[in-house]
Design a protein around this motif. Structure first.
Motif, PDB file in Angstrom:
ATOM      1  N   TRP A 119     -31.642  28.173  19.160  1.00 25.96           N
ATOM      2  CA  TRP A 119     -32.211  29.419  18.622  1.00 25.96           C
ATOM      3  C   TRP A 119     -31.727  29.709  17.217  1.00 25.96           C
ATOM      4  O   TRP A 119     -32.467  30.248  16.377  1.00 25.96           O
ATOM      5  CB  TRP A 119     -31.972  30.597  19.573  1.00 25.96           C
ATOM      6  CG  TRP A 119     -30.555  31.093  19.742  1.00 25.96           C
ATOM      7  CD1 TRP A 119     -29.691  30.742  20.731  1.00 25.96           C
ATOM      8  CD2 TRP A 119     -29.863  32.048  18.929  1.00 25.96           C
ATOM      9  NE1 TRP A 119     -28.507  31.401  20.598  1.00 25.96           N
ATOM     10  CE2 TRP A 119     -28.574  32.220  19.496  1.00 25.96           C
ATOM     11  CE3 TRP A 119     -30.186  32.772  17.783  1.00 25.96           C
ATOM     12  CZ2 TRP A 119     -27.616  33.083  18.950  1.00 25.96           C
ATOM     13  CZ3 TRP A 119     -29.229  33.628  17.231  1.00 25.96           C
ATOM     14  CH2 TRP A 119     -27.965  33.772  17.817  1.00 25.96           C
ATOM     15  N   GLU A 120     -30.474  29.332  16.921  1.00 25.88           N
ATOM     16  CA  GLU A 120     -29.941  29.623  15.582  1.00 25.88           C
ATOM     17  C   GLU A 120     -30.769  28.911  14.509  1.00 25.88           C
ATOM     18  O   GLU A 120     -31.070  29.487  13.457  1.00 25.88           O
ATOM     19  CB  GLU A 120     -28.482  29.180  15.456  1.00 25.88           C
ATOM     20  CG  GLU A 120     -27.490  30.000  16.258  1.00 25.88           C
ATOM     21  CD  GLU A 120     -27.257  29.475  17.672  1.00 25.88           C
ATOM     22  OE1 GLU A 120     -28.105  28.696  18.169  1.00 25.88           O
ATOM     23  OE2 GLU A 120     -26.242  29.847  18.290  1.00 25.88           O
ATOM     24  N   ILE A 176     -33.910  27.903  14.748  1.00 27.27           N
ATOM     25  CA  ILE A 176     -35.265  28.498  14.641  1.00 27.27           C
ATOM     26  C   ILE A 176     -35.194  29.767  13.789  1.00 27.27           C
ATOM     27  O   ILE A 176     -36.034  30.016  12.925  1.00 27.27           O
ATOM     28  CB  ILE A 176     -35.855  28.834  16.034  1.00 27.27           C
ATOM     29  CG1 ILE A 176     -35.922  27.589  16.909  1.00 27.27           C
ATOM     30  CG2 ILE A 176     -37.248  29.444  15.896  1.00 27.27           C
ATOM     31  CD1 ILE A 176     -36.421  27.834  18.317  1.00 27.27           C
ATOM     32  N   LEU A 177     -34.138  30.548  14.022  1.00 32.83           N
ATOM     33  CA  LEU A 177     -33.977  31.790  13.254  1.00 32.83           C
ATOM     34  C   LEU A 177     -33.817  31.474  11.764  1.00 32.83           C
ATOM     35  O   LEU A 177     -34.385  32.160  10.902  1.00 32.83           O
ATOM     36  CB  LEU A 177     -32.769  32.561  13.793  1.00 32.83           C
ATOM     37  CG  LEU A 177     -32.757  34.058  13.543  1.00 32.83           C
ATOM     38  CD1 LEU A 177     -33.929  34.749  14.223  1.00 32.83           C
ATOM     39  CD2 LEU A 177     -31.447  34.667  14.056  1.00 32.83           C
ATOM     40  N   ASP A 178     -33.058  30.421  11.474  1.00 36.67           N
ATOM     41  CA  ASP A 178     -32.902  29.989  10.074  1.00 36.67           C
ATOM     42  C   ASP A 178     -34.270  29.650   9.474  1.00 36.67           C
ATOM     43  O   ASP A 178     -34.617  30.106   8.389  1.00 36.67           O
ATOM     44  CB  ASP A 178     -32.016  28.740   9.980  1.00 36.67           C
ATOM     45  CG  ASP A 178     -30.557  29.032  10.340  1.00 36.67           C
ATOM     46  OD1 ASP A 178     -30.224  30.229  10.478  1.00 36.67           O
ATOM     47  OD2 ASP A 178     -29.768  28.074  10.494  1.00 36.67           O
ATOM     48  N   GLN A 179     -35.026  28.841  10.229  1.00 39.36           N
ATOM     49  CA  GLN A 179     -36.334  28.415   9.709  1.00 39.36           C
ATOM     50  C   GLN A 179     -37.259  29.605   9.469  1.00 39.36           C
ATOM     51  O   GLN A 179     -38.029  29.628   8.519  1.00 39.36           O
ATOM     52  CB  GLN A 179     -37.031  27.502  10.717  1.00 39.36           C
ATOM     53  CG  GLN A 179     -36.484  26.102  10.790  1.00 39.36           C
ATOM     54  CD  GLN A 179     -36.969  25.397  12.060  1.00 39.36           C
ATOM     55  OE1 GLN A 179     -37.989  25.744  12.635  1.00 39.36           O
ATOM     56  NE2 GLN A 179     -36.198  24.417  12.495  1.00 39.36           N
ATOM     57  N   LEU A 180     -37.149  30.596  10.334  1.00 40.23           N
ATOM     58  CA  LEU A 180     -38.050  31.745  10.219  1.00 40.23           C
ATOM     59  C   LEU A 180     -37.723  32.610   9.006  1.00 40.23           C
ATOM     60  O   LEU A 180     -38.618  33.063   8.304  1.00 40.23           O
ATOM     61  CB  LEU A 180     -37.985  32.609  11.480  1.00 40.23           C
ATOM     62  CG  LEU A 180     -38.734  32.107  12.717  1.00 40.23           C
ATOM     63  CD1 LEU A 180     -38.319  32.898  13.956  1.00 40.23           C
ATOM     64  CD2 LEU A 180     -40.240  32.231  12.506  1.00 40.23           C
ATOM     65  N   PHE A 181     -36.415  32.840   8.784  1.00 36.89           N
ATOM     66  CA  PHE A 181     -36.073  33.889   7.819  1.00 36.89           C
ATOM     67  C   PHE A 181     -35.265  33.444   6.601  1.00 36.89           C
ATOM     68  O   PHE A 181     -35.014  34.246   5.720  1.00 36.89           O
ATOM     69  CB  PHE A 181     -35.346  35.035   8.534  1.00 36.89           C
ATOM     70  CG  PHE A 181     -36.219  35.710   9.563  1.00 36.89           C
ATOM     71  CD1 PHE A 181     -37.320  36.449   9.174  1.00 36.89           C
ATOM     72  CD2 PHE A 181     -35.966  35.572  10.924  1.00 36.89           C
ATOM     73  CE1 PHE A 181     -38.150  37.049  10.108  1.00 36.89           C
ATOM     74  CE2 PHE A 181     -36.785  36.169  11.870  1.00 36.89           C
ATOM     75  CZ  PHE A 181     -37.890  36.909  11.455  1.00 36.89           C
ATOM     76  N   LEU A 182     -34.825  32.187   6.570  1.00 36.93           N
ATOM     77  CA  LEU A 182     -34.083  31.746   5.391  1.00 36.93           C
ATOM     78  C   LEU A 182     -34.954  30.787   4.590  1.00 36.93           C
ATOM     79  O   LEU A 182     -35.550  29.862   5.157  1.00 36.93           O
ATOM     80  CB  LEU A 182     -32.768  31.087   5.787  1.00 36.93           C
ATOM     81  CG  LEU A 182     -31.804  31.989   6.560  1.00 36.93           C
ATOM     82  CD1 LEU A 182     -30.509  31.255   6.859  1.00 36.93           C
ATOM     83  CD2 LEU A 182     -31.509  33.296   5.808  1.00 36.93           C
ATOM     84  N   GLN A 183     -34.999  31.044   3.285  1.00 39.21           N
ATOM     85  CA  GLN A 183     -35.983  30.374   2.463  1.00 39.21           C
ATOM     86  C   GLN A 183     -35.840  28.853   2.426  1.00 39.21           C
ATOM     87  O   GLN A 183     -36.801  28.135   2.559  1.00 39.21           O
ATOM     88  CB  GLN A 183     -35.902  30.944   1.055  1.00 39.21           C
ATOM     89  CG  GLN A 183     -37.192  30.763   0.323  1.00 39.21           C
ATOM     90  CD  GLN A 183     -37.105  31.340  -1.050  1.00 39.21           C
ATOM     91  OE1 GLN A 183     -36.251  32.187  -1.341  1.00 39.21           O
ATOM     92  NE2 GLN A 183     -37.959  30.880  -1.923  1.00 39.21           N
ATOM     93  N   SER A 214     -34.274  26.696   4.383  1.00 45.08           N
ATOM     94  CA  SER A 214     -33.703  26.064   5.579  1.00 45.08           C
ATOM     95  C   SER A 214     -34.600  24.922   6.037  1.00 45.08           C
ATOM     96  O   SER A 214     -35.765  24.853   5.717  1.00 45.08           O
ATOM     97  CB  SER A 214     -33.595  27.088   6.684  1.00 45.08           C
ATOM     98  OG  SER A 214     -34.855  27.653   6.907  1.00 45.08           O
ATOM     99  N   SER A 249     -41.357  36.884   7.839  1.00 53.80           N
ATOM    100  CA  SER A 249     -41.104  35.446   7.842  1.00 53.80           C
ATOM    101  C   SER A 249     -42.054  34.721   6.886  1.00 53.80           C
ATOM    102  O   SER A 249     -41.647  33.831   6.136  1.00 53.80           O
ATOM    103  CB  SER A 249     -41.269  34.913   9.279  1.00 53.80           C
ATOM    104  OG  SER A 249     -41.216  33.519   9.297  1.00 53.80           O
ATOM    105  N   HIS A 298     -32.226  38.167   9.168  1.00 55.35           N
ATOM    106  CA  HIS A 298     -31.485  37.059   9.771  1.00 55.35           C
ATOM    107  C   HIS A 298     -30.110  37.541  10.223  1.00 55.35           C
ATOM    108  O   HIS A 298     -29.677  37.269  11.341  1.00 55.35           O
ATOM    109  CB  HIS A 298     -31.363  35.928   8.740  1.00 55.35           C
ATOM    110  CG  HIS A 298     -30.734  34.692   9.292  1.00 55.35           C
ATOM    111  ND1 HIS A 298     -29.372  34.472   9.265  1.00 55.35           N
ATOM    112  CD2 HIS A 298     -31.284  33.621   9.918  1.00 55.35           C
ATOM    113  CE1 HIS A 298     -29.119  33.307   9.832  1.00 55.35           C
ATOM    114  NE2 HIS A 298     -30.258  32.771  10.243  1.00 55.35           N
TER     115      HIS A 298
END
Lengths: 479, 339
Positions: free
Chosen positions: A467-468, A470-477, A479, B116, B155
Motif C-alpha cells: 500500500w505504501e 501505491i500511495l507514493d504512485q498516487l500522490f508523489l510526483q 515516484s 492525484s 500523502h
C-alpha cells in the motif's frame, strides 16, 4: 459555417485531421438546417457529431439516452474531452442537485436525460424554458424495439420534441433495418428528416459460430477461446448471475485477469472495471448485453457471445465493439441446441395476452394503480387514450417482430453459406464476396492463426504492490 | 450479528440498519444494544434483508419464537461467536450518527482522484462520478488548494492515518482509491486478493470510511477538513428534536415547550424520547420529576430486564400516568444499565 472552419474546429478541439465516415455528412446537414437520422456503425464517434454541432450552435443540446449507466459514461467522456458544462439528469441525483441543475440549465451545454425523466412536468418546463439547439435521440432504435412493450415513454418522444421546439433533431443509432428507421421517423413525427445510413458491415471482424452440444462443452469452448485467442476480450451473457459465476470460474481456471460487469454493480465498481479494462489491466470482461455501451476501447480483439443476443441488430452492435482501431478481430457466437429458449423466455417477459390487457384496462378504470411492470407499461397507453383493441394489436405486432428477429438470428447461426451475407441481408445490404477472412462456414474451424490472432505468451501478473508504494504512485510526483 | 438468543423484532432491526429514526426504531436499537449500527446499511432493500433472514432460518441459525420476532438458536449463537472471532468487526459505525459518511466518501473519492491526477499534471481523465453536485463541491475545494503541495500533504496525512490501522485495512483503503494510472480495485478483486468475501471487504470499507471521518474530525488543519466539515452534525439528533431539547433545558415543562414551539404535545414527547435515546447526558430527573421516578422504580423494582416491562403494569398502579413517562423511565434505565 464553411467546411474549412469545421475542420479547423475538429483539429483544435479534438486533435483530429479527418472525420470518421459519416460524421462530416451528418454535421453539415445539421448545420444546413436539416433534421437527420444517422445510422453509423459502432465506433464511428457518434457523440462527436452532437458535441461539435453543440459547440457551433448557441443553445442547449438535449441528449435522450436509455440507460443511467450510459448517460454517466457519456458525461464522463465529455468531461474527459474537456467539456465542463455537461450534466446527466438521473434518478440517482439528490433532490438538491437536481433542483440546482434545473434552475441553472442555461449554464449547461449538454443535458443527458431519459424519456421518463424528460416527461416529468418540472423537468419538461425547465427544458422548455431553455433555447434548444439540438435534440438528440441516442440509441434511437429503442423507439422501435423498446417503445411498444417495455419503455412506452419512448413513444411519447415525438410529442415531447414538438413541445420543446428544438432548432434541429438528430436521431442516432448503430444499427437499424429499414422498418426500424421508418418507425423512428414516424414516432418522432419527422418524415422529412434526412437519412445518413452507413453499412452495418465491419469487414475487419471475422464472424464465427461455435456450435456445441451442451453447456459443459460451451464452457470448455469459452475457456479455450479466451486462452488461445488474442485479447482484450468481451464475453456477453444474458444473465447477471452467469456473468459473475463465469467471470470467477475463468479467472480461477485460466490465470487471466477477468471481471464481471453488469447492472448490479455500483457506479464505483463499474468505473473501476471500465478503467482497468481501458488501461489494459484486465484481459477479459464478462458483461451483460445492456452494459458496456460506454466502453470506449479501440483494441478489443475478441467478442464472444455466451448466450444468444436478442436480435441480429443487437448482435451487430455488440460485436461492433471489437476492432475499432481497424485491426483484425474476431466475433464468436457460442450456440448449444435449445439456447433460443432463453431468448423466448426473455421475450415472454414483455408479452401480454388480450385477456391481460383487458384486465389491466378494467383496473385502470377502477383507478387502481398497477404495481407490476406490465401494468405500468399499459398505463401509458390508457393515459394516452388508446383502446384495448389498439394496444392488443401493438403487443401482437411487437411479439411477431420479436419472433421474426429470433428467426433471423437463428438463420445466421445455422447458415450453410456465408454468414456475413445473411447478416447484411437483414439490413437490406448486398452480399459481399466471401473470402477466408470473412466468416466461418459451417463445419470449418476458426482460422485463428491465419487471422494472426493467436494469444501471445502472457507474462505472469506481477504481485500487488504494498500500500505504501501505491500511495507514493498516487500522490508523489516522481515516484 | 444483529440477533441474540433473546427474541428481537426483525423489522425493528432492519429499520435500525437502514437508519429510520422513529422513536420505536431507536428504542428497539437501544434495548437490542445495536444503536451503534444505526444507519450503517442505509438504502438496503427490505427484500435483501428478508432474503438473508430466510437463509439464516433455513440454515437453522435463527428461529421465529412468535410472528415478526427472531432469535438465535444454540447453533446460531455458536456460529455467531465463531464469525465474530474470524470476521472483521467494525468499530467506528457510530460515525454514521453524526456524519454524512456516505456523502463524504463520494466527495473525498473524487477529491483524491482530482488531486492525484493534478500531481501528475494530467487533466484528461474520466471522473469517478458525474454527479454535478459533487463535482461542483470538489471543483471549489480544488481551486483553494496549492497544487504544488497538495500531493505531499495528502500523502503525509493519509500515511499518518493508515499507519494507525491494523492490517489489512491500509491495503483495502489504498487499493480502493482511484487516481493517476490507478483505477483502484473493486470489493470483489480485493476479496480475491485477501482471501475474504466481498461482503467482508464491504464492511471493512464502510468501517474505514467511518474511521477516516472520525480521524479527520480531529485534524482541522487537514486539506480535506473543509470537505468534511459541512457534513458533520454536533449531535446525532434531528435538528427539530434538538431545538425542543434546548427549550426544555431552559427549564420549561413539556406542555410549555409545546406552546412555545407551536408543536403538538405528542411531537414534543417524541422529540424528547429521541434525544433521551441518543444523548447520554439527558436530564432525566428534571423532565421526569422525582415523584414519577419513585413511582416507576417501585413498580419495576423486581424486574431487572427492562425490555420486558409492560405499560399495563403502570396503568394498574398509576392509571393517570402517560405512556411517555413510562417510556422515558425505561430509556433512563437502559442507559444506566449500559453505563
Amino acid at each position: 459555417m464553411q467546411r474549412e472552419q469545421i475542420y479547423q474546429l475538429l483539429k483544435q478541439k479534438y486533435g483530429f485531421d479527418e472525420f470518421r465516415p459519416g460524421q462530416y455528412e451528418v454535421i453539415s446537414q445539421l448545420l444546413a438546417g436539416q433534421d437527420v437520422l444517422a445510422v453509423l456503425p459502432t465506433g464511428t464517434g457518434k457523440s462527436l457529431i452532437y458535441q461539435l454541432v453543440g459547440t457551433i450552435m448557441p443553445g442547449l443540446v438535449v441528449v435522450v439516452s436509455p440507460l443511467i449507466s450510459l448517460m454517466q459514461d457519456q458525461v464522463a467522456r465529455l468531461n474527459y474531452q474537456g467539456e465542463k458544462q455537461v450534466a446527466a439528469l438521473t434518478s440517482q441525483l439528490s433532490f438538491g442537485t437536481r433542483q440546482q441543475v434545473l434552475r441553472h440549465l442555461n449554464a449547461y451545454k449538454f443535458l443527458f436525460v431519459s424519456p421518463e425523466m424528460l416527461k416529468q412536468p418540472e423537468v419538461l418546463a425547465a427544458v422548455q424554458a431553455t433555447p434548444i439547439a439540438l435534440f438528440v435521440v441516442d440509441e434511437a432504435h429503442c423507439i422501435s424495439t423498446w417503445g411498444p412493450d417495455f419503455r412506452p415513454d419512448y413513444l411519447a418522444l415525438g410529442q415531447l420534441r414538438e413541445q420543446l421546439q428544438p432548432q434541429r433533431t438528430l436521431m442516432l443509432t448503430a444499427t437499424a433495418t429499414t422498418q426500424v428507421r421508418q418507425d423512428i421517423l414516424a414516432q418522432l413525427r419527422l418524415p422529412a428528416a434526412q437519412q445518413v445510413v452507413y453499412s452495418a458491415n465491419r469487414p475487419n471482424i471475422y464472424l464465427g459460430v461455435a456450435a456445441v452440444a451442451n453447456e459443459d462443452e460451451k464452457r470448455q469452448m469459452l475457456q479455450q477461446l479466451v486462452v488461445t485467442v488474442k485479447g482484450p476480450t468481451i464475453v456477453y451473457f444474458s444473465s447477471k448471475r452467469q456473468t459473475d459465476l463465469i467471470a470467477e470460474w475463468l479467472q480461477s481456471t485460466t490465470g487471466l485477469r477477468v471481471a464481471g460487469y453488469h447492472a448490479g454493480l455500483s457506479g464505483e465498481d463499474r468505473f473501476k472495471i471500465q478503467q482497468q479494462f481501458m488501461a489494459g489491466q484486465l484481459d477479459v470482461i464478462c458483461a451483460t448485453s445492456a452494459f458496456g455501451m460506454g466502453i470506449d476501447k479501440a483494441d478489443i480483439r475478441l467478442v464472444i457471445h455466451y448466450h444468444l443476443p436478442t436480435s441480429l441488430a443487437d448482435y451487430v452492435q455488440e460485436i461492433g465493439r471489437a476492432g475499432r482501431d481497424g485491426g483484425q478481430s474476431l466475433a464468436v457466437l457460442l450456440y448449444a441446441p435449445g439456447d433460443e429458449q432463453l431468448v423466448r423466455n426473455l421475450n415472454d417477459l414483455t408479452s401480454a395476452s388480450a385477456n391481460e390487457i383487458t384486465q389491466a384496462f378494467q383496473l385502470y378504470q377502477q383507478n387502481i394503480t398497477p404495481h407490476d411492470d406490465l401494468g405500468q407499461v399499459l398505463q401509458f397507453y390508457w393515459e394516452h387514450d388508446y383502446t384495448v383493441e389498439q394496444v392488443t394489436k401493438i403487443f401482437e405486432k411487437r411479439q411477431r417482430g420479436k419472433n421474426d428477429e429470433l428467426r433471423q438470428l437463428l438463420a445466421y447461426v445455422q447458415a450453410e453459406g456465408c454468414r456475413r451475407a445473411v447478416l447484411l441481408a437483414h439490413f437490406d445490404e448486398p452480399a459481399p464476396t466471401h473470402t477466408n477472412e470473412c466468416c466461418q462456414l459451417k463445419g470449418d474451424s476458426l482460422p485463428v492463426a491465419a487471422l494472426n490472432l493467436q494469444a501471445p505468451l502472457r507474462a505472469q501478473t506481477p504481485p500487488n504492490p504494498a500500500w505504501e508504494s501505491i500511495l507514493d504512485q498516487l500522490f508523489l510526483q516522481n515516484s | 450479528m444483529m440477533f441474540s438468543t433473546e427474541p428481537r423484532r426483525a423489522k425493528a432491526v432492519f429499520n435500525v440498519l437502514r437508519g429510520r429514526r422513529t422513536v420505536s426504531t431507536l428504542f428497539a436499537g437501544l434495548t437490542y444494544d445495536c444503536l451503534s449500527a444505526l444507519d450503517s446499511w442505509h438504502g438496503v432493500p427490505m427484500e435483501k434483508f428478508l432474503a438473508s433472514l430466510q437463509e439464516l432460518l433455513t440454515a437453522g441459525d435463527l428461529a421465529t419464537p412468535m410472528e415478526g420476532y427472531v432469535q438465535l438458536t444454540t447453533a446460531g449463537a455458536a456460529h455467531k461467536e465463531q464469525l465474530q472471532a474470524t470476521l472483521y468487526q467494525p468499530v467506528a459505525f457510530r460515525a454514521f450518527q453524526t456524519i454524512d459518511v456516505r456523502r463524504f466518501t463520494a466527495i473525498s473519492a473524487l477529491a483524491l482522484q482530482v488531486a492525484s491526477q493534478a500531481v501528475h499534471h494530467q487533466n484528461r481523465y474520466y471522473p469517478l462520478t458525474t454527479d454535478p453536485g459533487i463535482q461542483a463541491i470538489v471543483k471549489q475545494w480544488f481551486r483553494r488548494q496549492t497544487v504544488a503541495h497538495l500531493g505531499e500533504q495528502l500523502h503525509t496525512e493519509l500515511t499518518t492515518f493508515l499507519q494507525s490501522l491494523p492490517a489489512p485495512l491500509p491495503t483495502v483503503f489504498v487499493a480502493s482509491i482511484s487516481g493517476f494510472e490507478n483505477p483502484g480495485q473493486t470489493d470483489q478483486q480485493l476479496a480475491t486478493q485477501l482471501d475474504k468475501t466481498p461482503l467482508e471487504i464491504l464492511v471493512m470499507r464502510k468501517d474505514l470510511a467511518c474511521r477516516w471521518c472520525l480521524w479527520l474530525e480531529t485534524q482541522p488543519q487537514s486539506c480535506l477538513a473543509t470537505l468534511l466539515q459541512p457534513l458533520v452534525k454536533s449531535n446525532p439528533v434531528t435538528p427539530s428534536a434538538w431545538q425542543t431539547y434546548q427549550t426544555v433545558q431552559q427549564g420549561l415543562t413539556v406542555e410549555q415547550v409545546a406552546i412555545q414551539r407551536r408543536l403538538k404535545l405528542s411531537t414534543v414527547r417524541e422529540h424528547l424520547l429521541e434525544v433521551a435515546i441518543l444523548v447520554p447526558t439527558f436530564p432525566y430527573t428534571q423532565v421526569l420529576t422525582p415523584a414519577r421516578v419513585q413511582t416507576l422504580t417501585e413498580i419495576f423494582a423486581d424486574q431487572p430486564v427492562v425490555a420486558n416491562w409492560r405499560f399495563e403494569q403502570v396503568q394498574t398502579v398509576a392509571p393517570e400516568m402517560d405512556f411517555f413517562w413510562f417510556r422515558l423511565f425505561q430509556i433512563m434505565r437502559c442507559q444506566t444499565n449500559a453505563a
